[in-house]
Design a protein around this motif. Sequence first.
Motif, PDB file in Angstrom:
ATOM      1  N   ARG A  27      -1.359   5.527 -13.467  1.00 63.83           N
ATOM      2  CA  ARG A  27      -2.373   4.479 -13.560  1.00 63.83           C
ATOM      3  C   ARG A  27      -1.672   3.125 -13.656  1.00 63.83           C
ATOM      4  O   ARG A  27      -0.836   2.911 -14.536  1.00 63.83           O
ATOM      5  N   CYS A  28      -2.004   2.205 -12.737  1.00 62.38           N
ATOM      6  CA  CYS A  28      -1.400   0.875 -12.698  1.00 62.38           C
ATOM      7  C   CYS A  28      -2.465  -0.161 -12.389  1.00 62.38           C
ATOM      8  O   CYS A  28      -3.197  -0.013 -11.405  1.00 62.38           O
ATOM      9  N   ASN A  29      -2.534  -1.191 -13.199  1.00 61.33           N
ATOM     10  CA  ASN A  29      -3.406  -2.331 -12.908  1.00 61.33           C
ATOM     11  C   ASN A  29      -4.829  -1.917 -12.546  1.00 61.33           C
ATOM     12  O   ASN A  29      -5.429  -2.458 -11.615  1.00 61.33           O
ATOM     13  N   GLY A  30      -5.363  -0.917 -13.215  1.00 63.22           N
ATOM     14  CA  GLY A  30      -6.731  -0.477 -12.960  1.00 63.22           C
ATOM     15  C   GLY A  30      -6.879   0.455 -11.775  1.00 63.22           C
ATOM     16  O   GLY A  30      -7.982   0.892 -11.464  1.00 63.22           O
ATOM     17  N   SER A  31      -5.792   0.769 -11.090  1.00 58.37           N
ATOM     18  CA  SER A  31      -5.817   1.700  -9.957  1.00 58.37           C
ATOM     19  C   SER A  31      -5.041   2.954 -10.328  1.00 58.37           C
ATOM     20  O   SER A  31      -4.261   2.957 -11.265  1.00 58.37           O
ATOM     21  N   SER A  32      -5.240   3.992  -9.554  1.00 59.11           N
ATOM     22  CA  SER A  32      -4.528   5.239  -9.784  1.00 59.11           C
ATOM     23  C   SER A  32      -3.804   5.635  -8.504  1.00 59.11           C
ATOM     24  O   SER A  32      -4.348   5.526  -7.412  1.00 59.11           O
ATOM     25  N   THR A  33      -2.563   6.063  -8.657  1.00 60.53           N
ATOM     26  CA  THR A  33      -1.790   6.549  -7.520  1.00 60.53           C
ATOM     27  C   THR A  33      -1.363   7.979  -7.814  1.00 60.53           C
ATOM     28  O   THR A  33      -1.160   8.344  -8.964  1.00 60.53           O
ATOM     29  N   SER A  34      -1.268   8.804  -6.784  1.00 65.65           N
ATOM     30  CA  SER A  34      -0.944  10.213  -6.997  1.00 65.65           C
ATOM     31  C   SER A  34      -0.141  10.749  -5.817  1.00 65.65           C
ATOM     32  O   SER A  34       0.167  10.026  -4.870  1.00 65.65           O
ATOM     33  N   GLU A  35       0.173  12.049  -5.883  1.00 68.38           N
ATOM     34  CA  GLU A  35       0.959  12.694  -4.835  1.00 68.38           C
ATOM     35  C   GLU A  35       0.287  12.525  -3.478  1.00 68.38           C
ATOM     36  O   GLU A  35      -0.933  12.545  -3.377  1.00 68.38           O
ATOM     37  N   GLY A  36       1.118  12.330  -2.460  1.00 68.40           N
ATOM     38  CA  GLY A  36       0.615  12.186  -1.102  1.00 68.40           C
ATOM     39  C   GLY A  36       0.447  10.747  -0.658  1.00 68.40           C
ATOM     40  O   GLY A  36       0.231  10.480   0.526  1.00 68.40           O
ATOM     41  N   GLU A  37       0.573   9.789  -1.561  1.00 66.91           N
ATOM     42  CA  GLU A  37       0.415   8.381  -1.192  1.00 66.91           C
ATOM     43  C   GLU A  37       1.743   7.807  -0.703  1.00 66.91           C
ATOM     44  O   GLU A  37       2.819   8.296  -1.039  1.00 66.91           O
ATOM     45  N   SER A  38       1.666   6.758   0.079  1.00 71.55           N
ATOM     46  CA  SER A  38       2.857   6.138   0.661  1.00 71.55           C
ATOM     47  C   SER A  38       3.527   5.184  -0.323  1.00 71.55           C
ATOM     48  O   SER A  38       2.925   4.768  -1.315  1.00 71.55           O
ATOM     49  N   ARG A  39       4.782   4.808  -0.010  1.00 74.28           N
ATOM     50  CA  ARG A  39       5.492   3.815  -0.818  1.00 74.28           C
ATOM     51  C   ARG A  39       4.725   2.508  -0.845  1.00 74.28           C
ATOM     52  O   ARG A  39       4.630   1.850  -1.874  1.00 74.28           O
ATOM     53  N   LEU A  40       4.198   2.122   0.299  1.00 74.75           N
ATOM     54  CA  LEU A  40       3.454   0.871   0.392  1.00 74.75           C
ATOM     55  C   LEU A  40       2.237   0.879  -0.525  1.00 74.75           C
ATOM     56  O   LEU A  40       1.962  -0.109  -1.215  1.00 74.75           O
ATOM     57  N   ALA A  41       1.509   1.992  -0.576  1.00 70.77           N
ATOM     58  CA  ALA A  41       0.334   2.092  -1.443  1.00 70.77           C
ATOM     59  C   ALA A  41       0.737   1.979  -2.909  1.00 70.77           C
ATOM     60  O   ALA A  41       0.069   1.285  -3.691  1.00 70.77           O
ATOM     61  N   VAL A  42       1.832   2.637  -3.300  1.00 70.89           N
ATOM     62  CA  VAL A  42       2.295   2.570  -4.691  1.00 70.89           C
ATOM     63  C   VAL A  42       2.742   1.149  -5.020  1.00 70.89           C
ATOM     64  O   VAL A  42       2.406   0.611  -6.084  1.00 70.89           O
ATOM     65  N   LEU A  43       3.473   0.529  -4.127  1.00 70.60           N
ATOM     66  CA  LEU A  43       3.926  -0.844  -4.334  1.00 70.60           C
ATOM     67  C   LEU A  43       2.741  -1.797  -4.469  1.00 70.60           C
ATOM     68  O   LEU A  43       2.732  -2.678  -5.337  1.00 70.60           O
ATOM     69  N   TYR A  44       1.727  -1.609  -3.669  1.00 70.37           N
ATOM     70  CA  TYR A  44       0.525  -2.454  -3.722  1.00 70.37           C
ATOM     71  C   TYR A  44      -0.215  -2.268  -5.049  1.00 70.37           C
ATOM     72  O   TYR A  44      -0.636  -3.237  -5.670  1.00 70.37           O
ATOM     73  N   LYS A  45      -0.355  -1.014  -5.492  1.00 70.93           N
ATOM     74  CA  LYS A  45      -1.123  -0.731  -6.699  1.00 70.93           C
ATOM     75  C   LYS A  45      -0.351  -1.027  -7.984  1.00 70.93           C
ATOM     76  O   LYS A  45      -0.919  -1.491  -8.960  1.00 70.93           O
ATOM     77  N   CYS A  46       0.960  -0.737  -7.984  1.00 76.69           N
ATOM     78  CA  CYS A  46       1.744  -0.797  -9.222  1.00 76.69           C
ATOM     79  C   CYS A  46       2.761  -1.928  -9.271  1.00 76.69           C
ATOM     80  O   CYS A  46       3.355  -2.174 -10.315  1.00 76.69           O
ATOM     81  N   GLY A  47       3.026  -2.580  -8.150  1.00 81.83           N
ATOM     82  CA  GLY A  47       4.017  -3.645  -8.125  1.00 81.83           C
ATOM     83  C   GLY A  47       5.431  -3.094  -8.056  1.00 81.83           C
ATOM     84  O   GLY A  47       5.651  -1.899  -7.867  1.00 81.83           O
ATOM     85  N   GLU A  48       6.395  -3.997  -8.223  1.00 78.02           N
ATOM     86  CA  GLU A  48       7.806  -3.608  -8.178  1.00 78.02           C
ATOM     87  C   GLU A  48       8.150  -2.741  -9.384  1.00 78.02           C
ATOM     88  O   GLU A  48       7.765  -3.060 -10.502  1.00 78.02           O
TER      89      GLU A  48
END
Length: 115
Positions: A27-48
């Motif tokens: 969970r990052c910045n009000g969004s959730s990221t999980s298995e199967g997502e791209s690096r770009l999606a994680v970077l967008y949701k969670c930052g550096e």
Amino acid sequence: MKRRHSLVLTAALGLMAASSARAESLRCNGSSTSEGESRLAVLYKCGEPLLKDSYCAPWVQAGTLQPLPSAYAAVVTPCQPVEEWVYDRGPGNLMATVRFKSGVVQSIVYGRAPQ
């Protein structure tokens, strides 16, 4: 009586299997990221991330945990690129390590420090 015990045992085993099959999410910045997502999606949701690491992991044979024979693996590809990103989630929270293979989240692991 035996039937009742077997029902309880079956229910307990089912719950254990369901809980172990659950994938982790971050969970990052009000969004959730999980298995199967791209690096770009994680970077967008969670930052550096706090830390980044990359290395080459040996390929394994399909259906086994055995590495491919070196002679064969070197001809096809020497290794599989793996990246690990570490996120510090703040005081009172465990650090999260996000592992990418081929640019896609393969796992999210929580712990006190990167391993």
